[in-house]
Write an enzyme that holds these catalytic residues in place. Structure first.
Site, PDB file in Angstrom:
ATOM      1  N   GLU A  58       5.805  17.704  21.747  1.00 46.48           N
ATOM      2  CA  GLU A  58       4.465  18.174  21.606  1.00 46.48           C
ATOM      3  C   GLU A  58       4.228  19.667  21.861  1.00 46.48           C
ATOM      4  O   GLU A  58       3.439  20.506  21.044  1.00 46.48           O
ATOM      5  CB  GLU A  58       3.566  17.364  22.026  1.00 46.48           C
ATOM      6  CG  GLU A  58       1.929  17.612  21.871  1.00 46.48           C
ATOM      7  CD  GLU A  58       1.315  17.588  20.662  1.00 46.48           C
ATOM      8  OE1 GLU A  58       0.280  17.982  20.482  1.00 46.48           O
ATOM      9  OE2 GLU A  58       2.421  17.113  19.856  1.00 46.48           O
ATOM     10  N   HIS A 122      -2.847  15.431   7.946  1.00 44.43           N
ATOM     11  CA  HIS A 122      -2.235  16.534   8.398  1.00 44.43           C
ATOM     12  C   HIS A 122      -1.044  16.906   8.189  1.00 44.43           C
ATOM     13  O   HIS A 122      -0.838  18.138   7.953  1.00 44.43           O
ATOM     14  CB  HIS A 122      -2.096  15.892   9.989  1.00 44.43           C
ATOM     15  CG  HIS A 122      -1.501  17.090  10.954  1.00 44.43           C
ATOM     16  ND1 HIS A 122      -2.616  18.150  11.576  1.00 44.43           N
ATOM     17  CD2 HIS A 122      -0.531  17.359  11.367  1.00 44.43           C
ATOM     18  CE1 HIS A 122      -2.184  18.952  12.144  1.00 44.43           C
ATOM     19  NE2 HIS A 122      -0.739  18.464  12.391  1.00 44.43           N
ATOM     20  N   HIS A 217       4.012   2.335  -1.265  1.00 47.36           N
ATOM     21  CA  HIS A 217       4.585   3.702  -1.408  1.00 47.36           C
ATOM     22  C   HIS A 217       5.812   3.770  -2.102  1.00 47.36           C
ATOM     23  O   HIS A 217       6.130   4.642  -2.986  1.00 47.36           O
ATOM     24  CB  HIS A 217       4.848   4.263   0.151  1.00 47.36           C
ATOM     25  CG  HIS A 217       5.650   5.326   0.389  1.00 47.36           C
ATOM     26  ND1 HIS A 217       5.234   6.655  -0.139  1.00 47.36           N
ATOM     27  CD2 HIS A 217       6.925   5.511   0.788  1.00 47.36           C
ATOM     28  CE1 HIS A 217       6.160   7.564   0.076  1.00 47.36           C
ATOM     29  NE2 HIS A 217       7.064   7.052   0.729  1.00 47.36           N
ATOM     30  N   HIS A 283      14.291  12.756   5.208  1.00 45.84           N
ATOM     31  CA  HIS A 283      13.272  12.807   4.204  1.00 45.84           C
ATOM     32  C   HIS A 283      12.258  14.024   4.077  1.00 45.84           C
ATOM     33  O   HIS A 283      11.701  14.492   3.028  1.00 45.84           O
ATOM     34  CB  HIS A 283      12.721  11.150   4.529  1.00 45.84           C
ATOM     35  CG  HIS A 283      12.194  10.931   3.462  1.00 45.84           C
ATOM     36  ND1 HIS A 283      12.642  10.492   2.352  1.00 45.84           N
ATOM     37  CD2 HIS A 283      10.805  10.432   3.360  1.00 45.84           C
ATOM     38  CE1 HIS A 283      11.562   9.984   1.465  1.00 45.84           C
ATOM     39  NE2 HIS A 283      10.659   9.771   2.075  1.00 45.84           N
TER      40      HIS A 283
END
Length: 317
Positions: A58, A122, A217, A283
């Site tokens: 992070e 985001h 999806h 991906h």
């Protein structure tokens, strides 16, 4: 000298923004979003926190985001002082705008809990920022400089209105598919459909909970595959094989094919920690490439049309 600085700041912005997107996916996949606690800009009460894996993931993401802000500011100053091209101003301005939005959203997600619906956006904002930096960098490649000079002297073949509409609709739809993929990750629903191409051994499973989210999806991604195949066929009928629109429509179809394969790989590696993380990052790389190509197609359809209009206006003067 100043132009070289502009060129390298544009290149650096695109590279670092790509790293930001990839690291954001790493934060989500490793569930490290709270590695610095519910604090921003401090990390666990410190500017330089103690080492743990989630904290470093992070904290590194935040640090790289700070680097991209500085690079974009430098690129913006140089664009306004050195180049002054309208498209360069739009791209660097868009990159700063979307980077600011995603940084604010990221800070809010740390300080206040956010729903997966908000968190998934985001990634979309990060992709838009990446596309802007990529388009900016492409202006200063040798091919980009040559193409701009050629367009000014001898405009290329204008794109048919139907093809332009198809490109823009495909790009907008790709964002919808990408958002659904990000929503799957933030809902931690990746394991909702085990197996591929079948979902839990069924062609159409029970559409509830995590299974329904993942299956939606998958259907959206399959439709995107078909849409980009049709777009490639439209480009082949409308332009020569060596035309940039044909070439990039082909690239988009190749990338969406690889993206479908990588999606299957993500499913096959559910529960296998190392391979699962590798599949998710692969991906993400392909998603960046696909959206970058589609964004270039959008700009190319507009620029070819604009060049023809300018040439027509000159000839009538």
């Amino acid at each position: 000298m100043k132009f070289q600085a502009l060129k390298w700041s544009a290149y650096g912005s695109a590279i670092v923004m790509f790293i930001v997107v990839l690291m954001g996916a790493l934060v989500t996949k490793t569930d490290s979003g709270l590695g610095c606690g519910r604090e921003w800009p401090l990390c666990n009460g410190k500017f330089v926190p103690e080492y743990t894996i989630s904290t470093m993931i992070e904290y590194s993401h935040r640090a790289v985001t700070g680097v991209i802000v500085l690079l974009l500011l430098a690129a913006a100053i140089l664009v306004w002082r050195v180049d002054k091209r309208r498209d360069a101003k739009r791209f660097v301005g868009g990159a700063i705008f979307f980077t600011f939005l995603q940084a604010v959203l990221g800070a809010m997600a740390v300080v206040w809990p956010q729903s997966p619906l908000i968190l998934a956006s985001h990634f979309g904002l990060s992709l838009l920022a990446f596309a802007c930096t990529l388009l900016l960098a492409m202006l200063y490649t040798r091919r980009g400089q040559t193409a701009a000079k050629e367009e000014a002297v001898r405009p290329s073949m204008p794109s048919p209105p139907l093809f332009r509409a198809a490109v823009w609709l495909s790009t907008v739809y790709s964002l919808v598919v990408i958002y659904l993929g990000a929503y799957v990750r933030h809902m931690k629903s990746t394991g909702g459909c085990l197996g591929w191409p079948l979902c839990n051994g069924e062609l159409i499973p029970e559409l509830s909970g995590a299974t329904g989210i993942v299956f939606m999806h998958r259907v959206a991604a399959a439709l995107l595959f078909i849409v980009l195949l049709l777009l490639f066929q439209m480009a082949r009928r409308s332009f020569p094989a060596e035309h940039r629109l044909t070439a990039n429509a082909r690239n988009a179809f190749i990338l969406v094919t690889l993206q479908v394969i990588s999606g299957a790989f993500v499913t096959w590696t559910v529960g296998i920690s190392g391979w699962g993380l590798l599949a998710a990052l692969a991906h993400t790389v392909l998603v960046c490439g696909l959206f970058g190509v589609l964004s270039y197609l959008c700009v190319a359809t507009l620029s070819s049309q604009r060049a023809v209009v300018l040439q027509t206006q000159r000839s009538t003067v």
